[in-house]
Scaffold this motif. Structure first.
Motif, PDB file in Angstrom:
ATOM      1  N   TRP A   1       0.803  -1.211   0.000  1.00 13.26           N
ATOM      2  CA  TRP A   1       0.000   0.000   0.000  1.00 13.26           C
ATOM      3  C   TRP A   1       0.842   1.269   0.000  1.00 13.26           C
ATOM      4  O   TRP A   1       0.355   2.340  -0.366  1.00 13.26           O
ATOM      5  CB  TRP A   1      -0.978   0.002   1.173  1.00 13.26           C
ATOM      6  N   VAL A   2       2.111   1.165   0.413  1.00 15.17           N
ATOM      7  CA  VAL A   2       2.987   2.340   0.418  1.00 15.17           C
ATOM      8  C   VAL A   2       3.171   2.876  -1.003  1.00 15.17           C
ATOM      9  O   VAL A   2       3.320   4.086  -1.209  1.00 15.17           O
ATOM     10  CB  VAL A   2       4.346   1.984   1.047  1.00 15.17           C
TER      11      VAL A   2
ATOM     12  N   ALA B   1      -7.876   1.331  -3.475  1.00 12.46           N
ATOM     13  CA  ALA B   1      -7.033   0.301  -4.082  1.00 12.46           C
ATOM     14  C   ALA B   1      -6.117  -0.332  -3.037  1.00 12.46           C
ATOM     15  O   ALA B   1      -5.895  -1.554  -3.044  1.00 12.46           O
ATOM     16  CB  ALA B   1      -6.205   0.919  -5.209  1.00 12.46           C
ATOM     17  N   ALA B   2      -5.574   0.496  -2.120  1.00  5.19           N
ATOM     18  CA  ALA B   2      -4.694  -0.044  -1.080  1.00  5.19           C
ATOM     19  C   ALA B   2      -5.446  -0.981  -0.149  1.00  5.19           C
ATOM     20  O   ALA B   2      -4.932  -2.044   0.234  1.00  5.19           O
ATOM     21  CB  ALA B   2      -4.069   1.110  -0.297  1.00  5.19           C
TER      22      ALA B   2
ATOM     23  N   TRP C   1      -2.203   6.311   7.468  1.00  6.23           N
ATOM     24  CA  TRP C   1      -1.271   7.123   6.665  1.00  6.23           C
ATOM     25  C   TRP C   1      -1.997   7.912   5.569  1.00  6.23           C
ATOM     26  O   TRP C   1      -1.629   9.046   5.256  1.00  6.23           O
ATOM     27  CB  TRP C   1      -0.191   6.230   6.052  1.00  6.23           C
ATOM     28  N   PHE C   2      -3.028   7.308   4.997  1.00  7.78           N
ATOM     29  CA  PHE C   2      -3.777   8.024   3.952  1.00  7.78           C
ATOM     30  C   PHE C   2      -4.585   9.186   4.530  1.00  7.78           C
ATOM     31  O   PHE C   2      -5.001  10.082   3.788  1.00  7.78           O
ATOM     32  CB  PHE C   2      -4.706   7.072   3.205  1.00  7.78           C
TER      33      PHE C   2
ATOM     34  N   ASP D   1      -3.301  -5.376  10.365  1.00  3.31           N
ATOM     35  CA  ASP D   1      -2.487  -4.203  10.681  1.00  3.31           C
ATOM     36  C   ASP D   1      -2.185  -3.387   9.427  1.00  3.31           C
ATOM     37  O   ASP D   1      -2.108  -2.155   9.483  1.00  3.31           O
ATOM     38  CB  ASP D   1      -1.174  -4.633  11.339  1.00  3.31           C
ATOM     39  N   ASP D   2      -2.007  -4.067   8.291  1.00  2.00           N
ATOM     40  CA  ASP D   2      -1.738  -3.354   7.033  1.00  2.00           C
ATOM     41  C   ASP D   2      -2.901  -2.435   6.674  1.00  2.00           C
ATOM     42  O   ASP D   2      -2.693  -1.285   6.256  1.00  2.00           O
ATOM     43  CB  ASP D   2      -1.499  -4.360   5.899  1.00  2.00           C
ATOM     44  N   ALA D   3      -4.116  -2.923   6.806  1.00  2.00           N
ATOM     45  CA  ALA D   3      -5.289  -2.116   6.462  1.00  2.00           C
ATOM     46  C   ALA D   3      -5.413  -0.912   7.392  1.00  2.00           C
ATOM     47  O   ALA D   3      -5.685   0.207   6.948  1.00  2.00           O
ATOM     48  CB  ALA D   3      -6.557  -2.973   6.534  1.00  2.00           C
ATOM     49  N   ARG D   4      -5.201  -1.142   8.694  1.00  2.00           N
ATOM     50  CA  ARG D   4      -5.285  -0.024   9.636  1.00  2.00           C
ATOM     51  C   ARG D   4      -4.171   0.988   9.386  1.00  2.00           C
ATOM     52  O   ARG D   4      -4.385   2.203   9.475  1.00  2.00           O
ATOM     53  CB  ARG D   4      -5.238  -0.562  11.066  1.00  2.00           C
TER      54      ARG D   4
END
Length: 257
Positions: A2-3, A163-164, A181-182, A173-176
């Motif tokens: 997602w970065v 999309a991320a 960050w977004f 944790d990736d979704a949160r």
């Protein structure tokens, strides 16, 4: 993963917001009179009022209504404009007759677009801009484009966030982290648009803040005024609000074409 979506989102948000701030800084240096001057002092007539209220297009609508009302033009609801009297009394009328052409008849839509870009019409705005009543064209267009770019950056951030999240398992944790960050570019663009609504939006209009004060004092004609001078009252109403002020449905239809 997602970065990779976050980087362009932040870049677009930062660039568009900085550009809007630069445009707002240039707009703020406009020399605005301390108070709205009387219309007579700065030469505010019907055409100047029309420009402040609706720009070049409103000036064109006003001259069309004036000439049609005095029988010098025929505006057909089918979309054609015909010259009845080829002698223009003012520069604007002569520019209109010249734009219609030697045949004395043309389509109303293209005629309005051509006349709105005519130097005689644009001169009205330039004169008002020098008086501090109208927003200069470069400032108005630049401000509008900068605001639109921030809106597009906000939309891009939302698309990239979607999309991320689609590539991350829900609740992980990736979704949160992606949402957290977004939120930075989202808050930046939303905050900048809010600032623009308060401080910059005035410079997207044809009338500068001082010109808006002039329009507020102009007011629409009252019923008593219409009885004394119905033509002037009608023309002032058209200058202020456009063809919607016309009672003649056929004439309104002719100006919509």
């Amino acid at each position: 993963m997602w970065v990779l979506f976050l980087i362009p989102a932040c870049a677009a948000a930062a660039y568009s917001c900085l550009r809007l701030v630069q445009v707002a800084t240039r707009a703020d240096v406009l020399e605005v009179p301390g108070s709205a001057q009387p219309s007579a002092a700065v030469g505010i007539g019907l055409y100047e009022t029309a420009y402040l209220a609706g720009g070049p297009a409103r000036v064109v609508e006003l001259v069309l209504v004036l000439m049609a009302g005095r029988g010098r033009l025929h505006l057909a609801h089918t979309g054609w404009t015909t010259v009845v009297d080829p002698r223009g009394r003012t520069r604007l009328e002569r520019a209109l007759i010249e734009a219609i052409g030697p045949d004395g008849q043309c389509r109303t839509g293209p005629l309005r677009a051509e006349l709105a870009a005519h130097p005689t019409v644009l001169e009205v705005g330039e004169r008002l801009a020098r008086a501090g009543l109208a927003t200069p064209e470069p400032v108005r267009v630049g401000t509008w484009r900068a605001v639109r770019q921030v809106r597009r950056s906000l939309l891009l951030c939302l698309v990239l966030l979607t999309a991320a999240l689609a590539l991350s398992a829900p609740g992980t944790d990736d979704a949160r982290a992606a949402v957290a960050w977004f939120s930075l570019p989202l808050v930046l663009t939303c905050g900048t648009l809010l600032m623009a609504r308060v401080d910059v939006h005035a410079y997207t209009r044809f009338a500068a803040p001082a010109g808006m004060e002039v329009l507020r004092t102009a007011r629409l004609p009252r019923q008593a005024d219409r009885g004394r001078d119905p033509e002037q009252a009608l023309l002032r109403a058209v200058a202020m609000v456009g063809p919607a002020a016309l009672a003649d449905e056929r004439l309104r239809a002719a100006l919509r074409t």
